[in-house]
Scaffold this active site. Sequence first.
Site, PDB file in Angstrom:
ATOM      1  N   GLY A   5       4.133   9.783   0.237  1.00 15.26           N
ATOM      2  CA  GLY A   5       3.031   8.840   0.107  1.00 15.26           C
ATOM      3  C   GLY A   5       2.441   8.547   1.475  1.00 15.26           C
ATOM      4  O   GLY A   5       3.072   8.837   2.504  1.00 15.26           O
TER       5      GLY A   5
ATOM      6  N   GLN B   8      -1.956   3.263   7.572  1.00 12.19           N
ATOM      7  CA  GLN B   8      -1.071   3.992   8.494  1.00 12.19           C
ATOM      8  C   GLN B   8      -1.818   4.944   9.415  1.00 12.19           C
ATOM      9  O   GLN B   8      -1.284   5.381  10.422  1.00 12.19           O
ATOM     10  CB  GLN B   8      -0.005   4.775   7.697  1.00 12.19           C
ATOM     11  CG  GLN B   8       0.975   3.869   6.972  1.00 12.19           C
ATOM     12  CD  GLN B   8       1.938   4.669   6.115  1.00 12.19           C
ATOM     13  OE1 GLN B   8       1.609   5.037   4.995  1.00 12.19           O
ATOM     14  NE2 GLN B   8       3.121   4.951   6.629  1.00 12.19           N
TER      15      GLN B   8
ATOM     16  N   CYS C  74       9.953   5.413   5.834  1.00 12.57           N
ATOM     17  CA  CYS C  74       8.535   5.132   6.096  1.00 12.57           C
ATOM     18  C   CYS C  74       8.075   6.027   7.241  1.00 12.57           C
ATOM     19  O   CYS C  74       8.746   6.100   8.271  1.00 12.57           O
ATOM     20  CB  CYS C  74       8.354   3.662   6.465  1.00 12.57           C
ATOM     21  SG  CYS C  74       6.636   3.223   6.796  1.00 12.57           S
ATOM     22  N   LEU C  75       6.940   6.677   7.048  1.00 10.36           N
ATOM     23  CA  LEU C  75       6.434   7.572   8.105  1.00 10.36           C
ATOM     24  C   LEU C  75       6.031   6.774   9.354  1.00 10.36           C
ATOM     25  O   LEU C  75       5.936   7.342  10.434  1.00 10.36           O
ATOM     26  CB  LEU C  75       5.244   8.387   7.578  1.00 10.36           C
ATOM     27  CG  LEU C  75       5.571   9.319   6.396  1.00 10.36           C
ATOM     28  CD1 LEU C  75       4.316   9.987   5.874  1.00 10.36           C
ATOM     29  CD2 LEU C  75       6.604  10.373   6.788  1.00 10.36           C
TER      30      LEU C  75
ATOM     31  N   HIS D 297       5.481   0.279  -2.177  1.00 13.85           N
ATOM     32  CA  HIS D 297       5.613   0.449  -0.721  1.00 13.85           C
ATOM     33  C   HIS D 297       4.219   0.653  -0.089  1.00 13.85           C
ATOM     34  O   HIS D 297       3.896   0.060   0.933  1.00 13.85           O
ATOM     35  CB  HIS D 297       6.528   1.661  -0.458  1.00 13.85           C
ATOM     36  CG  HIS D 297       6.713   2.048   0.976  1.00 13.85           C
ATOM     37  ND1 HIS D 297       7.910   1.913   1.639  1.00 13.85           N
ATOM     38  CD2 HIS D 297       5.858   2.597   1.880  1.00 13.85           C
ATOM     39  CE1 HIS D 297       7.787   2.349   2.881  1.00 13.85           C
ATOM     40  NE2 HIS D 297       6.535   2.785   3.056  1.00 13.85           N
ATOM     41  N   GLU D 298       3.387   1.485  -0.738  1.00 17.29           N
ATOM     42  CA  GLU D 298       2.050   1.794  -0.180  1.00 17.29           C
ATOM     43  C   GLU D 298       1.108   0.593  -0.306  1.00 17.29           C
ATOM     44  O   GLU D 298       0.298   0.348   0.594  1.00 17.29           O
ATOM     45  CB  GLU D 298       1.441   3.022  -0.863  1.00 17.29           C
ATOM     46  CG  GLU D 298       2.286   4.300  -0.793  1.00 17.29           C
ATOM     47  CD  GLU D 298       2.729   4.695   0.596  1.00 17.29           C
ATOM     48  OE1 GLU D 298       2.080   4.294   1.584  1.00 17.29           O
ATOM     49  OE2 GLU D 298       3.754   5.396   0.713  1.00 17.29           O
TER      50      GLU D 298
ATOM     51  N   HIS E  14       1.669  -1.618   2.502  1.00 14.33           N
ATOM     52  CA  HIS E  14       0.972  -1.169   3.728  1.00 14.33           C
ATOM     53  C   HIS E  14      -0.459  -1.688   3.731  1.00 14.33           C
ATOM     54  O   HIS E  14      -0.956  -2.154   4.763  1.00 14.33           O
ATOM     55  CB  HIS E  14       0.923   0.368   3.790  1.00 14.33           C
ATOM     56  CG  HIS E  14       2.144   0.996   4.402  1.00 14.33           C
ATOM     57  ND1 HIS E  14       2.596   0.679   5.676  1.00 14.33           N
ATOM     58  CD2 HIS E  14       2.990   1.953   3.942  1.00 14.33           C
ATOM     59  CE1 HIS E  14       3.674   1.405   5.950  1.00 14.33           C
ATOM     60  NE2 HIS E  14       3.941   2.186   4.908  1.00 14.33           N
TER      61      HIS E  14
HETATM   62  O1  K1U Z   1       4.406   5.155   3.280  1.00 15.28           O
HETATM   63  C1  K1U Z   1       5.103   5.967   3.859  1.00 15.28           C
HETATM   64  O2  K1U Z   1       5.445   5.759   4.992  1.00 15.28           O
HETATM   65  C2  K1U Z   1       5.573   7.212   3.135  1.00 15.28           C
HETATM   66  C3  K1U Z   1       6.993   7.082   2.612  1.00 15.28           C
HETATM   67  C4  K1U Z   1       6.962   6.716   1.151  1.00 15.28           C
HETATM   68  C5  K1U Z   1       8.239   6.221   0.563  1.00 15.28           C
HETATM   69  C6  K1U Z   1       9.384   7.019   0.523  1.00 15.28           C
HETATM   70  C7  K1U Z   1      10.544   6.543  -0.064  1.00 15.28           C
HETATM   71  C8  K1U Z   1      10.572   5.281  -0.606  1.00 15.28           C
HETATM   72  C9  K1U Z   1       9.450   4.495  -0.535  1.00 15.28           C
HETATM   73  C10 K1U Z   1       8.281   4.963   0.032  1.00 15.28           C
HETATM   74  C11 K1U Z   1       7.664   8.428   2.790  1.00 15.28           C
HETATM   75  O3  K1U Z   1       7.257   9.403   2.290  1.00 15.28           O
HETATM   76  S1  K1U Z   1       9.046   8.433   3.793  1.00 15.28           S
HETATM   77  C12 K1U Z   1       9.498  10.141   3.753  1.00 15.28           C
HETATM   78  C13 K1U Z   1      10.819  10.359   3.252  1.00 15.28           C
HETATM   79  O4  K1U Z   1      11.653  10.324   4.050  1.00 15.28           O
HETATM   80  C14 K1U Z   1      11.163  10.599   1.842  1.00 15.28           C
HETATM   81  C15 K1U Z   1      10.715  11.726   1.224  1.00 15.28           C
HETATM   82  C16 K1U Z   1      11.090  11.970  -0.098  1.00 15.28           C
HETATM   83  C17 K1U Z   1      11.883  11.076  -0.805  1.00 15.28           C
HETATM   84  C18 K1U Z   1      12.330   9.939  -0.158  1.00 15.28           C
HETATM   85  C19 K1U Z   1      11.991   9.723   1.172  1.00 15.28           C
HETATM   86 ZN    ZN Z   2       5.541   3.415   4.775  1.00  8.79          ZN
END
Ligand code: K1U
Ligand code: ZN
Length: 181
Positions: A46, A51, A91-92, A133-134, A137
């Site tokens: 996401g 961001q 979170c990225l 989560h988004e 943000h």
């Molecule tokens: O918003 C963001 O920073 C993106 C975030 C979204 C998110 C992941 C997991 C739980 C809640 C929200 C990410 O993509 S973090 C990337 C990551 O590490 C991940 C990728 C796949 C599954 C779980 C985590």
């Molecule tokens: Zn995030």
Amino acid sequence: MTLLNILEYPDPRLRTKAESIESFDDRLSSFAKNMFKTMYDAKGIGLAATQVDYHKRLIVLYISDNQDYPMCIINPEIIKKAGKIIYEEGCLSVPGIFEKVDRFKNILVRYCELDGTTVEIEAEGLLAICIQHEIDHLNGKLFVDYLSSLKRSRLKKQIDKLKTSSSETVDTDDLPQKRVI
Ligand code: K1U
Ligand code: ZN
């Protein structure tokens, strides 16, 4: 397509509340494409416009085991919520940190698609977690805000340590250069 720069915690721009989108035009579609490219490149599931320092209410998602197609969610509103789920979120904008957060398990979300059509979806599991989560943000909130102050201060030390160790990598420009004469 352009790769956008992802802001990192504690950048104060991540605290900006995003505004609603009013025009559904070609500029918006091309921005959404850049958001997808940036999310795929960063290996996220996401990404919220906040961001990448664009303060409008737009989210992109790609959760392959749930909704097997990319989703662009504009002006989202959660109109029903139920149940509880705990998930270890990433979170990225807070790279390298994963923490357990409590969310609603099931949500009903109303949003606009890229052409301005209003739709509603029922989401559960990882899709519901990611949408919440988004949306946070877009409201200037980060998952670390849900942690206790003790955990947050530990996390701050962890982030500072991660930053110091990455800046300690040798920059070859600083090494004596071999000159061919
Ligand atoms: O918003 C963001 O920073 C993106 C975030 C979204 C998110 C992941 C997991 C739980 C809640 C929200 C990410 O993509 S973090 C990337 C990551 O590490 C991940 C990728 C796949 C599954 C779980 C985590
Ligand atoms: Zn995030």
